[in-house]
Design an enzyme around this catalytic site. Structure first.
Site, short mmCIF file in Angstrom:
data_model
loop_
_atom_site.label_atom_id
_atom_site.label_comp_id
_atom_site.label_asym_id
_atom_site.label_seq_id
_atom_site.Cartn_x
_atom_site.Cartn_y
_atom_site.Cartn_z
N ASP A 164 0.69 -1.17 0.12
CA ASP A 164 0.01 0.01 -0.12
C ASP A 164 0.91 1.27 0.04
O ASP A 164 0.37 2.30 0.24
CB ASP A 164 -0.92 -0.06 1.21
CG ASP A 164 -1.97 -1.07 1.01
OD1 ASP A 164 -2.70 -0.68 0.08
OD2 ASP A 164 -2.33 -1.85 1.88
N GLU A 207 -0.31 9.31 1.49
CA GLU A 207 -1.32 10.49 2.12
C GLU A 207 -1.39 9.80 3.59
O GLU A 207 -1.55 10.68 4.38
CB GLU A 207 -2.66 10.81 1.50
CG GLU A 207 -3.60 11.47 2.33
CD GLU A 207 -5.06 11.72 1.62
OE1 GLU A 207 -5.52 10.39 1.42
OE2 GLU A 207 -5.23 12.61 1.70
N ASP A 208 -1.45 8.51 3.78
CA ASP A 208 -1.88 7.96 5.06
C ASP A 208 -0.78 8.04 6.04
O ASP A 208 -0.74 7.84 7.25
CB ASP A 208 -2.29 6.46 4.90
CG ASP A 208 -3.74 6.45 4.12
OD1 ASP A 208 -4.47 7.48 4.49
OD2 ASP A 208 -3.83 5.65 3.45
N ARG A 228 0.79 -1.51 7.42
CA ARG A 228 1.22 -0.34 6.93
C ARG A 228 2.29 0.61 7.70
O ARG A 228 2.68 1.54 7.29
CB ARG A 228 0.00 0.50 6.45
CG ARG A 228 -1.02 -0.34 5.45
CD ARG A 228 -1.77 0.66 4.60
NE ARG A 228 -1.19 1.74 4.14
CZ ARG A 228 -1.73 2.99 3.33
NH1 ARG A 228 -2.91 2.99 3.63
NH2 ARG A 228 -0.97 3.85 2.98
N ARG A 274 -9.51 2.86 11.30
CA ARG A 274 -8.12 2.98 11.02
C ARG A 274 -7.52 4.18 12.06
O ARG A 274 -6.47 3.61 12.68
CB ARG A 274 -7.59 3.52 9.62
CG ARG A 274 -7.91 2.55 8.43
CD ARG A 274 -6.90 1.45 8.85
NE ARG A 274 -7.17 0.32 7.63
CZ ARG A 274 -6.72 0.25 6.23
NH1 ARG A 274 -6.10 1.24 6.08
NH2 ARG A 274 -6.99 -0.55 5.65
N HIS A 279 -11.70 5.88 4.80
CA HIS A 279 -11.48 7.26 5.66
C HIS A 279 -12.28 8.45 5.65
O HIS A 279 -13.17 8.31 4.73
CB HIS A 279 -10.10 7.43 4.81
CG HIS A 279 -9.01 6.54 5.21
ND1 HIS A 279 -8.34 6.02 3.92
CD2 HIS A 279 -8.31 6.15 6.32
CE1 HIS A 279 -7.08 5.22 4.30
NE2 HIS A 279 -7.28 5.21 5.78
N CYS A 336 -5.06 10.10 -2.05
CA CYS A 336 -4.16 9.11 -1.32
C CYS A 336 -2.75 9.25 -1.82
O CYS A 336 -1.97 8.77 -0.84
CB CYS A 336 -4.95 7.69 -1.35
SG CYS A 336 -6.52 7.54 -1.14
N1 GLY Z 1 -5.54 -0.42 0.35
C1 GLY Z 1 -5.56 0.91 0.88
C2 GLY Z 1 -5.74 0.76 2.59
O1 GLY Z 1 -6.47 -0.26 2.76
O2 GLY Z 1 -5.25 1.10 3.49
#
Ligand code: GLY
Length: 277
Positions: free
Chosen positions: A60, A65-66, A85, A130, A160, A247
């Site tokens: 990912d 952005e995350d 992640r 998340r 999100h 993203c």
């Molecule tokens: N595939 C993006 C996420 O689930 O973070």
């Protein structure tokens, strides 16, 4: 000058996290081409592209952005909600140190940048699968010295907050009210997505234009009727990985904040920079 920090599509992307989307094969070569077109659209909008080090084994990692929230004064490197992640953040922190003082979200806090919508000095944080309340609390602690106010908001039915709501002008928010209560954006003018296009609320606002998926023509027509300039950018392969327009970049002003590195070359330890034409 705007910087857009991006990261290459990982060849392992077919092993990505999925929550609200069924798994479908991703054509990696097409995803790479679409990502290049996305970067071209960022350059057209006046951004210089900086690249974080690629992470081929982190499926990912293109969804950069995350991994951080970048404000004019400080960058906050997140602690993503999905454990798979969390290794994505180290190289992004290294890249951001060229531009900003860097702070972090620490355990037990979790925060995905996709859950963070910054509107002026108000920072909306989607609390859900998340990002947790502790992550939002730590973000408030990091940003309040600079005059930002963090407002946690409940998100249901999507990955999100920015699946459900994004800015389409400094004063207007594009929103899917099935996933987030539009009333939480009290001072913003709501633009509601077409009911047949639930994934249409993700737009990337860059100055005078919005980068936007061509998959949502009815919502696009709504935006254009309001006089907004919509630039189509197709990331259909990355959509299969539950990613969208916002993203794939961290966009921020270059000349602010207090970088912890004083390098003057366009290439820094953690990021390589290519300029707008
Ligand atoms: N595939 C993006 C996420 O689930 O973070």
């Amino acid at each position: 000058m705007l910087i857009a920090l991006t990261r290459a599509v990982a060849p392992s992307i077919n092993r990505c996290e999925l929550t609200h989307v069924s798994r479908a094969p991703i054509d990696v070569a097409l995803a790479v081409r679409q990502h290049e077109q996305y970067e071209a659209a960022l350059r057209e909008a006046g951004c210089s592209i900086a690249h974080a080090a690629p992470e081929p084994d982190l499926p990912d990692s293109v969804f950069i952005e995350d991994t951080a929230v970048v404000c004019d004064e400080v960058a906050v490197v997140t602690r993503p909600g999905a454990a798979s992640r969390r290794p994505e953040t180290a190289a992004v922190a290294a890249a951001l140190r060229a531009f900003r003082r860097v702070e972090t979200i620490d355990a037990p806090g979790t925060l995905d940048g996709g859950d963070v919508l910054v509107a002026g000095r108000t920072v909306y944080v989607g609390v859900g699968a998340r990002s947790n309340v502790e992550g939002a609390r730590q973000l408030e602690e990091r940003l309040s010295p600079y005059g930002y106010e963090v407002r946690p908001v409940q998100v249901n039915g999507c990955l999100h907050l920015k699946s459900a709501a994004t800015l389409v002008s400094p004063a207007a928010v594009l929103v899917n009210p099935a996933w987030v209560d539009a009333l939480v954006f009290a001072s913003l003018d709501p633009v509601v997505v077409d009911p047949g296009e639930p994934f249409a609320a993700n737009a990337l606002l860059l100055g005078d234009r919005i980068l936007y998926s061509p998959a949502y023509p009815r919502t696009r027509a709504l935006l254009e009727r309001r006089g907004l300039r919509v630039v189509p950018v197709d990331l259909s392969e990355l959509a299969k990985a539950e990613g969208a327009l916002t993203c794939c970049s961290l966009v921020f002003k270059r000349g602010t904040g207090r970088p912890s590195s004083t390098a003057s070359s366009p290439t820094w330890a953690g990021a390589s920079l290519s300029r707008a034409p």
